[in-house]
Design a protein around this motif. Structure first.
Motif, mmCIF file in Angstrom:
data_model
loop_
_atom_site.group_PDB
_atom_site.id
_atom_site.type_symbol
_atom_site.label_atom_id
_atom_site.label_comp_id
_atom_site.label_asym_id
_atom_site.label_seq_id
_atom_site.Cartn_x
_atom_site.Cartn_y
_atom_site.Cartn_z
ATOM 1 N N ASN A 65 0.821 -1.221 -0.200
ATOM 2 C CA ASN A 65 0.090 0.029 0.024
ATOM 3 C C ASN A 65 0.764 1.294 0.100
ATOM 4 O OD1 ASN A 65 -3.043 -0.692 -0.152
ATOM 5 N ND2 ASN A 65 -2.249 -2.244 1.768
ATOM 6 N N ALA A 66 2.052 1.191 0.710
ATOM 7 C CA ALA A 66 2.608 2.210 0.512
ATOM 8 C C ALA A 66 3.192 2.536 -0.768
ATOM 9 C CB ALA A 66 4.241 2.287 1.471
ATOM 10 N N HIS A 67 3.659 1.455 -1.621
ATOM 11 C CA HIS A 67 4.201 1.409 -3.031
ATOM 12 C C HIS A 67 3.103 1.998 -3.692
ATOM 13 C CE1 HIS A 67 6.145 0.691 -6.590
ATOM 14 N NE2 HIS A 67 5.141 -0.002 -7.077
ATOM 15 N N GLU A 68 1.715 1.701 -3.618
ATOM 16 C CA GLU A 68 0.533 1.952 -4.346
ATOM 17 C C GLU A 68 0.226 3.679 -4.123
ATOM 18 O OE1 GLU A 68 -4.083 1.792 -3.513
ATOM 19 O OE2 GLU A 68 -3.150 0.164 -3.384
ATOM 20 N N LYS A 69 0.538 4.246 -3.111
ATOM 21 C CA LYS A 69 0.306 5.478 -2.677
ATOM 22 C C LYS A 69 1.498 6.400 -2.892
ATOM 23 C CE LYS A 69 -4.043 5.529 -1.501
ATOM 24 N NZ LYS A 69 -4.773 6.327 -2.199
ATOM 25 N N GLY A 70 2.519 5.877 -3.423
ATOM 26 C CA GLY A 70 3.770 6.540 -3.987
ATOM 27 C C GLY A 70 4.865 6.928 -2.577
ATOM 28 N N ILE A 71 4.555 6.146 -1.559
ATOM 29 C CA ILE A 71 5.176 6.421 -0.522
ATOM 30 C C ILE A 71 6.662 5.748 -0.654
ATOM 31 C CG2 ILE A 71 5.261 6.109 2.091
ATOM 32 C CD1 ILE A 71 3.142 8.123 1.135
ATOM 33 N N ALA A 72 7.722 6.412 -0.453
ATOM 34 C CA ALA A 72 9.006 5.689 -0.665
ATOM 35 C C ALA A 72 9.707 5.287 0.517
ATOM 36 C CB ALA A 72 10.113 6.790 -1.305
ATOM 37 N N LEU A 73 9.438 4.089 1.034
ATOM 38 C CA LEU A 73 9.953 3.524 2.120
ATOM 39 C C LEU A 73 11.443 3.334 2.106
ATOM 40 C CD1 LEU A 73 7.352 0.516 2.851
ATOM 41 C CD2 LEU A 73 7.563 2.611 4.042
ATOM 42 N N GLN A 74 11.814 3.590 3.149
ATOM 43 C CA GLN A 74 13.387 3.260 3.376
ATOM 44 C C GLN A 74 13.532 2.167 4.509
ATOM 45 O OE1 GLN A 74 14.603 6.975 4.730
ATOM 46 N NE2 GLN A 74 15.817 7.583 2.864
ATOM 47 N N GLU A 75 12.643 2.180 5.428
ATOM 48 C CA GLU A 75 12.718 1.171 6.512
ATOM 49 C C GLU A 75 11.562 0.970 7.253
ATOM 50 O OE1 GLU A 75 15.581 0.595 10.637
ATOM 51 O OE2 GLU A 75 15.436 2.629 9.753
ATOM 52 N N ARG A 100 10.323 4.705 7.935
ATOM 53 C CA ARG A 100 11.243 5.778 7.763
ATOM 54 C C ARG A 100 10.842 5.729 6.259
ATOM 55 N NH1 ARG A 100 14.163 8.344 10.458
ATOM 56 N NH2 ARG A 100 14.556 6.581 12.010
ATOM 57 N N ILE A 101 10.626 7.056 5.802
ATOM 58 C CA ILE A 101 10.359 7.573 4.398
ATOM 59 C C ILE A 101 11.415 8.399 3.861
ATOM 60 C CG2 ILE A 101 7.843 6.784 4.494
ATOM 61 C CD1 ILE A 101 7.013 9.687 4.699
ATOM 62 N N GLU A 102 11.456 8.443 2.357
ATOM 63 C CA GLU A 102 12.451 9.666 1.962
ATOM 64 C C GLU A 102 11.618 10.783 2.329
ATOM 65 O OE1 GLU A 102 15.170 9.367 -0.225
ATOM 66 O OE2 GLU A 102 15.145 7.229 -0.054
ATOM 67 N N CYS A 103 12.553 11.843 2.546
ATOM 68 C CA CYS A 103 12.214 13.436 2.965
ATOM 69 C C CYS A 103 11.408 13.817 1.914
ATOM 70 C CB CYS A 103 13.287 14.191 3.330
ATOM 71 S SG CYS A 103 14.564 14.407 2.091
ATOM 72 N N ASN A 104 11.358 13.683 0.724
ATOM 73 C CA ASN A 104 10.839 14.257 -0.441
ATOM 74 C C ASN A 104 9.217 13.446 -0.675
ATOM 75 O OD1 ASN A 104 11.527 11.950 -1.466
ATOM 76 N ND2 ASN A 104 12.100 13.310 -3.476
ATOM 77 N N THR A 105 8.821 12.687 0.246
ATOM 78 C CA THR A 105 7.485 11.806 -0.008
ATOM 79 C C THR A 105 6.537 12.390 0.848
ATOM 80 O OG1 THR A 105 8.859 9.849 -0.229
ATOM 81 C CG2 THR A 105 6.546 9.785 0.309
ATOM 82 N N ASN A 106 5.504 12.490 0.282
ATOM 83 C CA ASN A 106 4.255 13.200 1.154
ATOM 84 C C ASN A 106 3.427 12.191 1.577
ATOM 85 O OD1 ASN A 106 2.097 14.733 2.233
ATOM 86 N ND2 ASN A 106 1.329 15.266 0.140
ATOM 87 N N ALA A 107 3.515 12.055 2.981
ATOM 88 C CA ALA A 107 2.806 11.010 3.694
ATOM 89 C C ALA A 107 1.676 11.838 4.518
ATOM 90 C CB ALA A 107 3.672 10.125 4.441
ATOM 91 N N SER A 108 0.624 12.252 4.145
ATOM 92 C CA SER A 108 -0.307 12.892 4.928
ATOM 93 C C SER A 108 -0.972 11.844 5.889
ATOM 94 C CB SER A 108 -1.383 13.459 3.744
ATOM 95 O OG SER A 108 -2.188 12.268 3.152
ATOM 96 N N ASN A 109 -1.641 12.591 6.736
ATOM 97 C CA ASN A 109 -2.477 11.713 7.870
ATOM 98 C C ASN A 109 -3.627 10.781 7.212
ATOM 99 O OD1 ASN A 109 -1.074 12.628 9.934
ATOM 100 N ND2 ASN A 109 -2.346 14.169 10.375
ATOM 101 N N GLU A 110 -4.175 11.322 5.810
ATOM 102 C CA GLU A 110 -5.009 10.469 5.256
ATOM 103 C C GLU A 110 -4.562 9.258 4.421
ATOM 104 O OE1 GLU A 110 -4.742 14.145 4.785
ATOM 105 O OE2 GLU A 110 -6.341 14.460 5.977
#
Length: 151
Positions: A65-75, A100-110
């Motif tokens: 789901n992180a991948h689906e939402k474009g969240i660049a996971l690191q750890e 832990r995500i890439e700093c340029n990734t938008n991980a909103s509360n939604e």
């Protein structure tokens, strides 16, 4: 009636460009109080295999789901606790996942709330009886900031 608690830790890394899971480690808190790395085998107690499967299913859904939402996971780091009755009937599942995500990734509360809800759809979790309390949290960690959304 006494309860039993089974405690696990999970760590994984997710490197670019594909962000697939690498270096996955699952540890179990033994009766001796030591964290022991887990390697699935035919000699491992079946109930522990079942609980590890539940943890890994949650992890797979988190990563997908992180991948689906474009969240660049690191750890990913997780604390996973399962409480049972004295008869080994699961009563409560609690998973606290820190990403832990890439700093340029938008991980909103939604987006985080969406990922948490989707984790509850993993087949093993869905097959738990309705009476089982399930608490899954995902906390993103990025650029030194910490936000939390709770299920």
């Amino acid at each position: 009636m006494s309860q039993r608690t089974f405690r696990f830790k999970l760590r994984s890394s997710h490197c670019p460009p594909e962000r697939g899971t690498r270096d996955l480690v699952v540890e179990f808190l033994s009766d001796s109080g030591l964290w022991e790395p887990q390697q699935l085998s035919f000699t491992m107690p079946g109930f522990r295999i079942y609980l590890i499967s539940l943890l890994l299913c949650q992890h797979v859904y988190l990563v997908a789901n992180a991948h689906e939402k474009g969240i660049a996971l690191q750890e990913v780091q997780a604390d996973f606790n399962v409480t049972t009755s004295s008869e080994w009937i699961i009563e409560h599942v609690q998973g606290d996942f820190h990403i832990r995500i890439e700093c340029n990734t938008n991980a909103s509360n939604e987006v985080i709330a969406y990922m948490q809800e989707r984790m509850k759809l993993c087949p093993i979790s869905k097959n738990l009886p309705e009476s089982v309390r399930k608490t899954i949290t995902v906390t993103p960690l990025a650029s030194g900031t910490r936000t939390s959304a709770h299920a």
